[in-house]
Motif scaffolding. Structure first.
Motif, PDB file in Angstrom:
ATOM      1  N   TYR A  41       0.814  -1.220   0.000  1.00  0.00           N
ATOM      2  CA  TYR A  41       0.000   0.000   0.000  1.00  0.00           C
ATOM      3  C   TYR A  41       0.851   1.276   0.000  1.00  0.00           C
ATOM      4  O   TYR A  41       0.312   2.375  -0.101  1.00  0.00           O
ATOM      5  CB  TYR A  41      -0.916   0.015   1.228  1.00  0.00           C
ATOM      6  CG  TYR A  41      -2.090  -0.931   1.143  1.00  0.00           C
ATOM      7  CD1 TYR A  41      -3.334  -0.481   0.717  1.00  0.00           C
ATOM      8  CD2 TYR A  41      -1.964  -2.262   1.486  1.00  0.00           C
ATOM      9  CE1 TYR A  41      -4.422  -1.332   0.648  1.00  0.00           C
ATOM     10  CE2 TYR A  41      -3.041  -3.133   1.417  1.00  0.00           C
ATOM     11  CZ  TYR A  41      -4.267  -2.663   0.993  1.00  0.00           C
ATOM     12  OH  TYR A  41      -5.331  -3.527   0.922  1.00  0.00           O
ATOM     13  N   LEU A  60      -3.149  -1.178  -6.275  1.00  0.00           N
ATOM     14  CA  LEU A  60      -3.821  -0.753  -5.052  1.00  0.00           C
ATOM     15  C   LEU A  60      -4.020   0.761  -5.021  1.00  0.00           C
ATOM     16  O   LEU A  60      -5.083   1.249  -4.608  1.00  0.00           O
ATOM     17  CB  LEU A  60      -3.030  -1.215  -3.832  1.00  0.00           C
ATOM     18  CG  LEU A  60      -3.078  -2.719  -3.562  1.00  0.00           C
ATOM     19  CD1 LEU A  60      -2.099  -3.105  -2.458  1.00  0.00           C
ATOM     20  CD2 LEU A  60      -4.482  -3.153  -3.192  1.00  0.00           C
ATOM     21  N   GLU A  64      -7.612   2.009  -4.598  1.00  0.00           N
ATOM     22  CA  GLU A  64      -7.843   2.320  -3.188  1.00  0.00           C
ATOM     23  C   GLU A  64      -7.140   3.607  -2.760  1.00  0.00           C
ATOM     24  O   GLU A  64      -6.725   3.747  -1.613  1.00  0.00           O
ATOM     25  CB  GLU A  64      -7.394   1.153  -2.298  1.00  0.00           C
ATOM     26  CG  GLU A  64      -8.200  -0.119  -2.516  1.00  0.00           C
ATOM     27  CD  GLU A  64      -7.975  -1.134  -1.401  1.00  0.00           C
ATOM     28  OE1 GLU A  64      -8.009  -0.740  -0.223  1.00  0.00           O
ATOM     29  OE2 GLU A  64      -7.754  -2.309  -1.736  1.00  0.00           O
ATOM     30  N   LEU A  67      -8.154   5.435   0.437  1.00  0.00           N
ATOM     31  CA  LEU A  67      -7.598   4.921   1.689  1.00  0.00           C
ATOM     32  C   LEU A  67      -6.118   5.256   1.805  1.00  0.00           C
ATOM     33  O   LEU A  67      -5.648   5.735   2.848  1.00  0.00           O
ATOM     34  CB  LEU A  67      -7.780   3.406   1.759  1.00  0.00           C
ATOM     35  CG  LEU A  67      -6.984   2.664   2.842  1.00  0.00           C
ATOM     36  CD1 LEU A  67      -7.466   3.068   4.233  1.00  0.00           C
ATOM     37  CD2 LEU A  67      -7.083   1.153   2.654  1.00  0.00           C
TER      38      LEU A  67
END
Length: 329
Positions: A41, A60, A64, A67
């Motif tokens: 991440y 990712l 995402e 986030l």
């Protein structure tokens, strides 16, 4: 004998439970160590092993980013934020910002909507290091265009970010995320640790698809959404804030006009200008009148535009120079 066997069963059960618990702890510890080392991440390390020269392809981050980017901001503690949509994360390279601004983070998010601005403002305040904010606004942010799920407001708090970091390490997809880069990504390009995405030129087919998928009918202006911007600016009091309206190509302005949204676009421009004047904030409207009208939606990316919507860093350098933050004259 039967009595002795019965007595031994609880001991066997306890032994199995202890062994099982130790196995679970070992497995969790191993996954945690691998996650912290590989950092899929990109929220724990500056240079994870899957990056090269400070950049890397990340599925990712593509899917995402709502986030990941708040967690990156909290870890890096930048002095300046460039807030906006994908127009920002593709077009404004923090390396093109003057060194006087300090460390810069590109807080561009796919399809960022006005209602998410207060969360980003609260995050900037909570992190504590941010002294300068550029908010680049697009017309669609203030319309009925169908939005993606918003940034979780808990990420604007330290406790919420701790919870999110724990979920990054301990989640059902940990093993899958550790597998590394895969060819399936939502969009081409390489992410940098400062939130910028270096994007290659698009071919004519992709440009044509992006142009066709513009949902002009859904872009009904909602003046009430200006309240979200007002709320964000209230939170950012005491910091240097600049408001910018993103450059639009003629290939984008044309469909907006043809779709009956031209008057609403004009009203939005006037409303943002009035809001900036009321708050005595620096304001720059680059929607039209810029010198970058070289785009043909029937062809591949041009010198200045990736597609109908997204300008290239060359335009971004010009924009930063116009608002007084350019590294180069």
């Amino acid at each position: 004998m039967r009595f002795a066997a019965a007595l031994s069963r609880p001991a066997n059960v306890r032994g199995f439970a202890t062994c099982f618990a130790a196995t679970v702890v070992l497995a969790v510890g191993l996954l945690t160590a691998l996650t912290l080392w590989r950092d899929p991440y990109w929220v724990f390390r500056d240079t994870p092993p899957w990056t090269r020269d400070g950049a890397g392809a990340s599925r990712l981050l593509d899917v995402e980013m709502r986030l990941i980017k708040p967690l990156q901001i909290a870890r890096l503690k930048p002095q300046a934020l460039l807030i906006g949509s994908s127009v920002v994360y593709r077009g404004l390279d923090p390396r093109d910002v003057t060194a006087a601004a300090g460390q810069v983070y590109n807080a561009g998010f796919y399809a960022l909507m006005a209602r998410e601005l207060p969360t980003l403002a609260a995050l900037a305040v909570d992190v504590g290091s941010v002294t300068r904010v550029v908010i680049e606004l697009d017309y669609f942010m203030f319309t009925a265009w169908p939005p993606p799920p918003p940034i979780d407001r808990k990420l604007a708090t330290a406790s919420g970010r701790r919870e999110a970091l724990a979920s990054v390490v301990l989640n059902p997809e940990t093993i899958d995320n550790l597998r590394g880069p895969r060819p399936l990504r939502t969009e081409p390009g390489l992410w940098h640790r400062d939130g910028y995405k270096a994007t290659p030129d698009f071919d004519a087919g992709l440009v044509s698809r992006i142009t066709r998928e513009q949902n002009i009918a859904a872009m009904a202006y909602r003046p009430g959404d200006l309240a979200y911007l007002d709320r964000a600016l209230d939170l950012l009091k005491g910091r240097e804030v600049t408001l910018v309206l993103s450059p639009m190509s003629a290939a984008q302005r044309g469909p907006v006009e043809a779709g009956g949204r031209g008057q609403e676009l004009a009203s939005w421009r006037r409303d943002i200008a009035a809001l900036a004047a009321r708050r005595a904030l620096p304001f720059h409207d680059f929607v039209s009148g810029h010198p970058f009208e070289d785009f043909d939606p029937g062809k591949a990316s041009s010198r200045y535009w990736l597609d109908t919507l997204h300008f290239k860093p060359e335009v971004g350098r010009w924009l930063l120079g116009q608002i007084g933050l350019g590294r180069l004259p």
